[in-house]
Design a protein around this motif. Structure first.
Motif, PDB file in Angstrom:
ATOM      1  N   GLY A  12       2.093 -30.264  -8.325  1.00 34.83           N
ATOM      2  CA  GLY A  12       1.497 -31.219  -7.401  1.00 34.83           C
ATOM      3  C   GLY A  12       2.400 -32.343  -6.947  1.00 34.83           C
ATOM      4  N   GLN A  13       3.701 -32.220  -7.095  1.00 34.26           N
ATOM      5  CA  GLN A  13       4.634 -33.243  -6.613  1.00 34.26           C
ATOM      6  C   GLN A  13       4.486 -33.403  -5.104  1.00 34.26           C
ATOM      7  N   LEU A  14       4.432 -34.655  -4.617  1.00 33.27           N
ATOM      8  CA  LEU A  14       4.239 -34.921  -3.190  1.00 33.27           C
ATOM      9  C   LEU A  14       5.570 -35.050  -2.457  1.00 33.27           C
ATOM     10  N   ALA A  15       5.559 -34.695  -1.174  1.00 32.29           N
ATOM     11  CA  ALA A  15       6.739 -34.883  -0.320  1.00 32.29           C
ATOM     12  C   ALA A  15       6.265 -35.013   1.118  1.00 32.29           C
ATOM     13  N   TRP A  16       7.211 -35.261   2.032  1.00 28.22           N
ATOM     14  CA  TRP A  16       6.873 -35.400   3.447  1.00 28.22           C
ATOM     15  C   TRP A  16       7.061 -34.083   4.164  1.00 28.22           C
ATOM     16  N   GLU A  17       6.151 -33.789   5.072  1.00 24.35           N
ATOM     17  CA  GLU A  17       6.102 -32.490   5.737  1.00 24.35           C
ATOM     18  C   GLU A  17       7.362 -32.199   6.534  1.00 24.35           C
ATOM     19  N   GLU A  18       8.044 -33.232   7.029  1.00 18.88           N
ATOM     20  CA  GLU A  18       9.198 -33.005   7.899  1.00 18.88           C
ATOM     21  C   GLU A  18      10.302 -32.200   7.213  1.00 18.88           C
ATOM     22  N   ILE A  19      10.341 -32.201   5.892  1.00 17.54           N
ATOM     23  CA  ILE A  19      11.426 -31.501   5.203  1.00 17.54           C
ATOM     24  C   ILE A  19      11.062 -30.058   4.885  1.00 17.54           C
ATOM     25  N   VAL A  20       9.841 -29.682   5.221  1.00 17.72           N
ATOM     26  CA  VAL A  20       9.341 -28.392   4.764  1.00 17.72           C
ATOM     27  C   VAL A  20       9.337 -27.355   5.880  1.00 17.72           C
ATOM     28  N   GLY A  21       9.907 -26.184   5.637  1.00 15.59           N
ATOM     29  CA  GLY A  21       9.840 -25.084   6.587  1.00 15.59           C
ATOM     30  C   GLY A  21       8.526 -24.327   6.439  1.00 15.59           C
ATOM     31  N   ARG A  22       8.196 -23.521   7.413  1.00 22.76           N
ATOM     32  CA  ARG A  22       6.923 -22.787   7.386  1.00 22.76           C
ATOM     33  C   ARG A  22       7.149 -21.291   7.230  1.00 22.76           C
ATOM     34  N   LEU A  23       6.134 -20.608   6.714  1.00 24.15           N
ATOM     35  CA  LEU A  23       6.142 -19.157   6.654  1.00 24.15           C
ATOM     36  C   LEU A  23       5.656 -18.654   8.009  1.00 24.15           C
ATOM     37  N   GLU A  24       6.575 -18.477   8.924  1.00 19.25           N
ATOM     38  CA  GLU A  24       6.240 -18.299  10.335  1.00 19.25           C
ATOM     39  C   GLU A  24       5.677 -16.927  10.687  1.00 19.25           C
ATOM     40  N   GLN A  25       5.801 -15.954   9.804  1.00 20.17           N
ATOM     41  CA  GLN A  25       5.348 -14.619  10.190  1.00 20.17           C
ATOM     42  C   GLN A  25       3.839 -14.435  10.102  1.00 20.17           C
ATOM     43  N   PHE A  26       3.118 -15.471   9.651  1.00 15.81           N
ATOM     44  CA  PHE A  26       1.675 -15.370   9.529  1.00 15.81           C
ATOM     45  C   PHE A  26       0.963 -16.225  10.567  1.00 15.81           C
ATOM     46  N   GLU A  27      -0.146 -15.674  11.109  1.00  9.38           N
ATOM     47  CA  GLU A  27      -1.035 -16.444  11.968  1.00  9.38           C
ATOM     48  C   GLU A  27      -2.363 -16.607  11.234  1.00  9.38           C
ATOM     49  N   TYR A  28      -2.948 -17.810  11.327  1.00  5.11           N
ATOM     50  CA  TYR A  28      -4.149 -18.127  10.561  1.00  5.11           C
ATOM     51  C   TYR A  28      -5.356 -18.288  11.477  1.00  5.11           C
TER      52      TYR A  28
END
Length: 230
Positions: free
Chosen positions: A133-149
């Motif tokens: 549960g360590q917190l961070a800012w979203e700007e540093i995080v990449g996404r799993l782009e191959q999925f659509e939700y």
């Protein structure tokens, strides 16, 4: 494409029906059968007590395999993937957290939007699920782009990356790999019967490059006329 209420109920029923062989799941995710087997023996065993060795996977299990594959390719260990899954499963009361929640990837960690846990939280914060549960800012995080939700699930998986027209979507083609709703196996059958890419594309009203992508996914070597590479 529009999906009727009756169709929606049918595809929802299919989400938990064993339909994908382990070998096919490994091929779709571009990982080894061994990794798939190890994941179900260790990382996902608590959620899958009923699964027997060699049994087929459901759509929900398949998507979890896809997320595991993406994380492994990014250098995340199976131990850390299992930790992220366990954390999300407990905190979100989710049987299949990798299929039911939008994870992100940064370096060797798996993250979730903090809003998943606290709906009223400010935007831009994420939780490192595999770090308790360590917190961070979203700007540093990449996404799993191959999925659509949609519908609260990862409902469309682009096999081979976001730009690939070949998808698995339980709402269409009974969850088989498809392009614009047409199963890739059907296009392969046409090719093996002697039809050209142009003829197949014309009959199904598909762009030729989409047909070519589907045939290549099915193991067709387009450099060899009507030859299936096994």
């Amino acid at each position: 494409m529009m999906v009727s209420v009756a169709q929606k109920e049918l595809w929802r029923q299919r989400l938990h029906i064993p339909a994908y062989q382990v070998g096919d799941a490994a091929r779709y995710a571009q990982i080894s059968r061994k990794t798939v087997a190890e994941w179900h023996a260790k990382g996902a065993r608590k959620a899958l007590p009923e699964r027997q060795l060699g049994a087929a996977l459901s759509y929900m299990q398949l998507i979890e395999v896809a997320v595991v594959a993406a994380a492994r390719k990014a250098g995340v260990s199976l131990k850390d993937i299992a930790a992220a899954r366990a954390y999300a499963s407990e905190k979100l009361n989710s049987t299949f957290p990798f299929a039911e929640h939008r994870f992100k990837l940064n370096g060797r960690d798996l993250w979730l939007d903090y809003k998943e846990f606290e709906p009223g939280a400010a935007s831009g914060r994420v939780v490192a699920a595999n770090r308790g549960g360590q917190l961070a800012w979203e700007e540093i995080v990449g996404r799993l782009e191959q999925f659509e939700y949609a519908e609260g699930l990862a409902l469309r998986w682009h096999l081979g990356g976001k730009k690939s027209p070949v998808v698995i979507d339980p709402r269409f083609a009974f969850g088989a790999p498809s392009v614009e709703g047409v199963p890739t196996w059907a296009l392969k059958a046409r090719w093996l019967a002697g039809d050209t890419v142009f003829e197949i594309a014309d009959d199904y009203a598909l762009p030729e490059w989409v047909v070519q992508s589907a045939l290549e996914f099915e193991g067709i070597d387009l450099r060899q006329p009507n030859t299936w590479v096994q």
